[in-house]
Design a protein around this motif. Structure first.
Motif, mmCIF file in Angstrom:
data_model
loop_
_atom_site.group_PDB
_atom_site.id
_atom_site.type_symbol
_atom_site.label_atom_id
_atom_site.label_comp_id
_atom_site.label_asym_id
_atom_site.label_seq_id
_atom_site.Cartn_x
_atom_site.Cartn_y
_atom_site.Cartn_z
ATOM 1 N N ARG A 155 0.814 -1.221 0.000
ATOM 2 C CA ARG A 155 0.000 0.000 0.000
ATOM 3 C C ARG A 155 0.845 1.266 0.000
ATOM 4 N NH1 ARG A 155 -5.248 0.260 0.549
ATOM 5 N NH2 ARG A 155 -5.328 -1.887 1.347
ATOM 6 N N THR A 157 3.615 1.744 -1.651
ATOM 7 C CA THR A 157 4.389 1.886 -2.890
ATOM 8 C C THR A 157 4.296 3.328 -3.381
ATOM 9 O OG1 THR A 157 4.042 -0.414 -3.538
ATOM 10 C CG2 THR A 157 4.491 1.138 -5.316
ATOM 11 N N ARG A 159 3.412 6.583 -5.110
ATOM 12 C CA ARG A 159 2.141 6.871 -5.775
ATOM 13 C C ARG A 159 2.257 6.830 -7.305
ATOM 14 N NH1 ARG A 159 -2.756 5.856 -4.464
ATOM 15 N NH2 ARG A 159 -4.288 7.149 -5.544
ATOM 16 N N ILE A 162 1.796 3.310 -8.640
ATOM 17 C CA ILE A 162 0.416 2.823 -8.572
ATOM 18 C C ILE A 162 -0.423 3.428 -9.689
ATOM 19 C CG2 ILE A 162 -1.674 2.773 -7.157
ATOM 20 C CD1 ILE A 162 0.186 2.838 -4.681
ATOM 21 N N ARG A 166 -2.313 1.549 -13.020
ATOM 22 C CA ARG A 166 -3.750 1.692 -13.277
ATOM 23 C C ARG A 166 -4.020 2.316 -14.630
ATOM 24 N NH1 ARG A 166 -5.297 3.692 -7.129
ATOM 25 N NH2 ARG A 166 -5.656 1.604 -6.262
ATOM 26 N N VAL A 172 -4.982 -3.524 -10.240
ATOM 27 C CA VAL A 172 -4.045 -3.265 -9.144
ATOM 28 C C VAL A 172 -4.714 -3.566 -7.804
ATOM 29 C CG1 VAL A 172 -2.609 -1.535 -7.990
ATOM 30 C CG2 VAL A 172 -2.851 -1.496 -10.490
ATOM 31 N N LEU A 174 -3.808 -3.348 -3.708
ATOM 32 C CA LEU A 174 -2.875 -2.856 -2.696
ATOM 33 C C LEU A 174 -2.979 -3.721 -1.445
ATOM 34 C CD1 LEU A 174 -3.361 1.006 -3.080
ATOM 35 C CD2 LEU A 174 -1.716 -0.494 -4.227
#
Length: 385
Positions: A155, A157, A159, A162, A166, A172, A174
């Motif tokens: 979670r 990771t 930003r 992420i 996406r 994805v 988390l």
């Protein structure tokens, strides 16, 4: 194509390459792709490489994809090897700038080859745990291949990673935990979900993409390997891959027996390889309470630990840990000296160079190559905090 078979890196059991494979069916260790190097040598001469496109696929005879199959490619490989002019004036330092790959990291190399092979062998859904850049690379190449990608990330990771996954169409998830927890979740669900596991060293072909780092480095240095390589080591696939490439090149007669001293660079908050190296261990126990802002180094247990540690010892190299504050500080120092915005993992190698030079473990007359594995652009939250 010159791929002969897959071979277990531990028990040496032979496996067929012509269908999807993960770990050895007998001992559950990683598999290596084995080539008919005598046939490669008759077909490919190193002198002809310069006439080919600047891409990792210029080494096609030494990669697993059949010659009549188009690779899944976004233009990976062929990254520059830059001479450091100011950062360490008393050492001959070169920087392999992997941020110029697609998705701005070296992970593009492994995923390009692995996704190409997975698609060729019939996979339709790919899954991987990732602390950041591997997820972005898998999402990109799966999208290019028209395959589903399922990426499990801690979670916390960065930003940018992420969002990247996406926006590239990946599914994805988390997880509250580390990359090892993400891998465990994939292992639990993959059979029911129909996923092919693309985890580091849990399939045979990411290491094949990463080994092209070694081929490019030798070619760019006119087939004279450097004295020292500093490599940021989480899973260590690139370090393992380069060593494989050096052995292949020697068998082809492209280089001699000399090898660089290989140094694995880790974070003090997650240094399982450093601890195992210093203790004289043959494997690395899981590192407790793993934490570092260099998310790519936050790998508390490496699948390839038993391959990494002998490389460090055989090469008379070593393992060194750098703390997060030093990584962040050195990022600016490298940026202002060389004009490169490096990731914290890459910065760790520059910090390691200073430490090793101060301890006289690297001599002023030695040629050193640092692997800058990703762009600092993907880690903005590290610098804002």
């Amino acid at each position: 194509m010159f791929l002969s078979h897959l071979e277990c890196t531990s028990c040496e059991l032979r496996h067929e390459w012509s269908h999807l494979q993960n770990l050895c069916t007998a001992c559950h260790k990683p598999l290596f792709a084995i080539y008919d190097l005598d046939a490669v040598g008759r077909s490919l001469k190193r002198e002809t490489l310069g006439t080919r496109k600047k891409s990792l696929w210029r080494y096609r005879e030494l990669l697993p994809l059949p010659a009549d199959v188009d690779p899944v490619s976004l233009g990976e490989g062929g990254t520059p090897l830059l001479r450091a002019k100011k950062f360490a004036e008393d050492v001959d330092v070169w920087i392999k700038d992997e941020s110029q790959n697609p998705t701005q990291s070296f992970k593009a190399r492994g995923m390009a080859v692995a996704v190409s092979m997975a698609k060729h062998l019939g996979a339709t859904k790919l899954a991987a745990p990732s602390a950041g850049n591997a997820g972005g690379a898998l999402a990109a190449y799966a999208a290019q291949a028209g395959l589903e990608s399922h990426i499990f990330m801690p979670r916390d990771t960065p930003r940018a990673n992420i969002i990247e996954c996406r926006e590239l169409g990946a599914h994805v998830t988390l997880i509250d935990g580390l990359i090892t927890d993400c891998g465990a979740e994939i292992a639990r669900r993959k059979t029911a979900e129909g996923w092919f596991d693309m985890s580091t060293l849990k399939e045979p072909y990411r290491v094949e993409g990463k080994k092209t780092l070694g081929y490019e480095l030798a070619e760019q240095l006119d087939w004279q390997l450097p004295d020292v390589i500093l490599y940021p080591t989480g899973g260590g696939t690139g370090l393992i891959g380069m060593w494989k490439a050096f052995d292949e090149m020697e068998a082809l007669g492209w280089i001699g027996k000399k090898r660089p001293r290989m140094f694995a660079v880790q974070a003090t908050g997650c240094a399982p390889i450093v601890r195992a190296f210093e203790n004289g261990d043959s494997t690395a126990a899981e590192f407790p309470d793993a934490h570092t802002r260099a998310s790519g180094l936050r790998v508390p247990k490496a699948t390839g630990d038993f391959l990494i540690l002998p490389i460090l010892r055989q090469s008379k190299g070593g393992a060194i840990a750098v703390d997060d504050e030093e990584m962040i500080r050195v990022t600016r120092e490298v940026g202002s000296a060389e004009g490169l915005f490096v990731s914290p993992e890459g910065a760790a190698c520059f910090a390691a160079l200073k430490s090793l030079s101060a301890k006289r473990k690297i001599a002023p007359d030695e040629r050193v190559v640092i692997f800058s594995t990703a762009s600092g652009i993907k880690y903005l939250d590290c610098f804002e905090s």
